[in-house]
Design a protein around this motif. Structure first.
Motif, short mmCIF file in Angstrom:
data_model
loop_
_atom_site.label_atom_id
_atom_site.label_comp_id
_atom_site.label_asym_id
_atom_site.label_seq_id
_atom_site.Cartn_x
_atom_site.Cartn_y
_atom_site.Cartn_z
N GLU A 195 -7.89 -24.27 41.41
CA GLU A 195 -7.13 -23.24 40.70
C GLU A 195 -8.05 -22.40 39.82
OE1 GLU A 195 -4.00 -20.95 39.48
OE2 GLU A 195 -3.95 -22.47 41.05
N VAL B 175 -10.13 -19.90 42.09
CA VAL B 175 -9.43 -18.74 42.67
C VAL B 175 -8.75 -17.86 41.63
CG1 VAL B 175 -9.08 -19.88 44.89
CG2 VAL B 175 -7.29 -20.01 43.15
N SER B 176 -8.56 -18.35 40.43
CA SER B 176 -7.84 -17.61 39.41
C SER B 176 -8.72 -16.55 38.75
CB SER B 176 -7.32 -18.57 38.33
OG SER B 176 -6.67 -17.85 37.33
N ASN B 177 -8.14 -15.40 38.47
CA ASN B 177 -8.87 -14.34 37.76
C ASN B 177 -8.72 -14.49 36.25
OD1 ASN B 177 -9.81 -13.08 40.05
ND2 ASN B 177 -7.94 -11.89 40.30
N SER B 178 -7.71 -15.24 35.82
CA SER B 178 -7.53 -15.47 34.39
C SER B 178 -8.17 -16.82 34.03
CB SER B 178 -6.05 -15.47 34.03
OG SER B 178 -5.37 -16.48 34.72
N PHE B 179 -8.39 -17.01 32.75
CA PHE B 179 -9.03 -18.24 32.30
C PHE B 179 -8.26 -18.77 31.10
CE2 PHE B 179 -12.05 -20.57 29.64
CZ PHE B 179 -12.49 -21.51 30.55
N ASN C 182 -19.29 -19.28 41.24
CA ASN C 182 -18.45 -18.09 41.09
C ASN C 182 -18.23 -17.65 39.65
OD1 ASN C 182 -17.86 -17.54 43.84
ND2 ASN C 182 -16.49 -19.31 43.84
N LYS C 183 -18.47 -18.50 38.68
CA LYS C 183 -18.11 -18.18 37.30
C LYS C 183 -19.29 -17.83 36.40
CE LYS C 183 -13.78 -18.80 38.04
NZ LYS C 183 -12.85 -17.69 38.12
N ALA D 130 -17.54 -17.26 30.60
CA ALA D 130 -17.76 -17.64 31.99
C ALA D 130 -19.06 -18.41 32.17
CB ALA D 130 -17.76 -16.40 32.88
#
Length: 141
Positions: free
Chosen positions: A23, A26-30, A72-73, A81
């Motif tokens: 999750e 794939v999520s754009n929010s954190f 990815n982060k 990030a």
């Protein structure tokens, strides 16, 4: 905001931890609280394998998903990030760095030592609160 998956309370529930890390990938929010709790639960699981010579095959997918998260982060230094990516990387190191384990974790004091931007930061393995790293630039002024 994306509805977050419930983090399992059972530290052996590997597949649910996989879903939670996925999750995050794939999520754009954190969600900071979600990340910190997820790290605490993942640490609890990994701690059971600190003295084991071989990683159980149940953890292979979890390790892979965490690797995708780290890749990815990444962000600019001291960004949210970048810090969470470094924390996830240090968590994975627990499983592979047995000869450097004393430099990474103090099990008695429940502290994870995060080497970040050439400095060591103690992070509680109960909370994984990393606010002292984010606030570092303000403290340097």
């Amino acid at each position: 905001m994306v509805k977050l998956i419930e983090i399992p309370r059972d530290e052996y529930w590997v597949s649910k931890l996989e879903d939670c890390w996925e999750e995050l990938v794939v999520s754009n929010s954190f969600n900071n609280d979600f990340f910190c709790e997820l790290c605490a639960r993942t640490y609890e699981l990994f701690r059971h394998y600190l003295d084991v010579d071989r990683i159980p095959k149940e953890l292979i997918r979890l390790i892979s998903i965490m690797g995708a998260f780290i890749y990815n982060k990444k962000g600019t230094p001291f960004s949210n990030a970048d810090i969470v990516s470094a924390i996830a990387k240090t968590l994975l190191c627990l499983l592979e760095c047995d000869n450097e384990l004393d430099e990474i974790v103090n099990v008695k004091e429940e502290i994870l030592i995060l080497l970040y931007e050439e400095e060591k930061y103690p992070i509680s393995t109960n909370t994984f609160d990393f606010s002292q790293i984010i606030n570092r630039e303000e403290a340097d002024k």
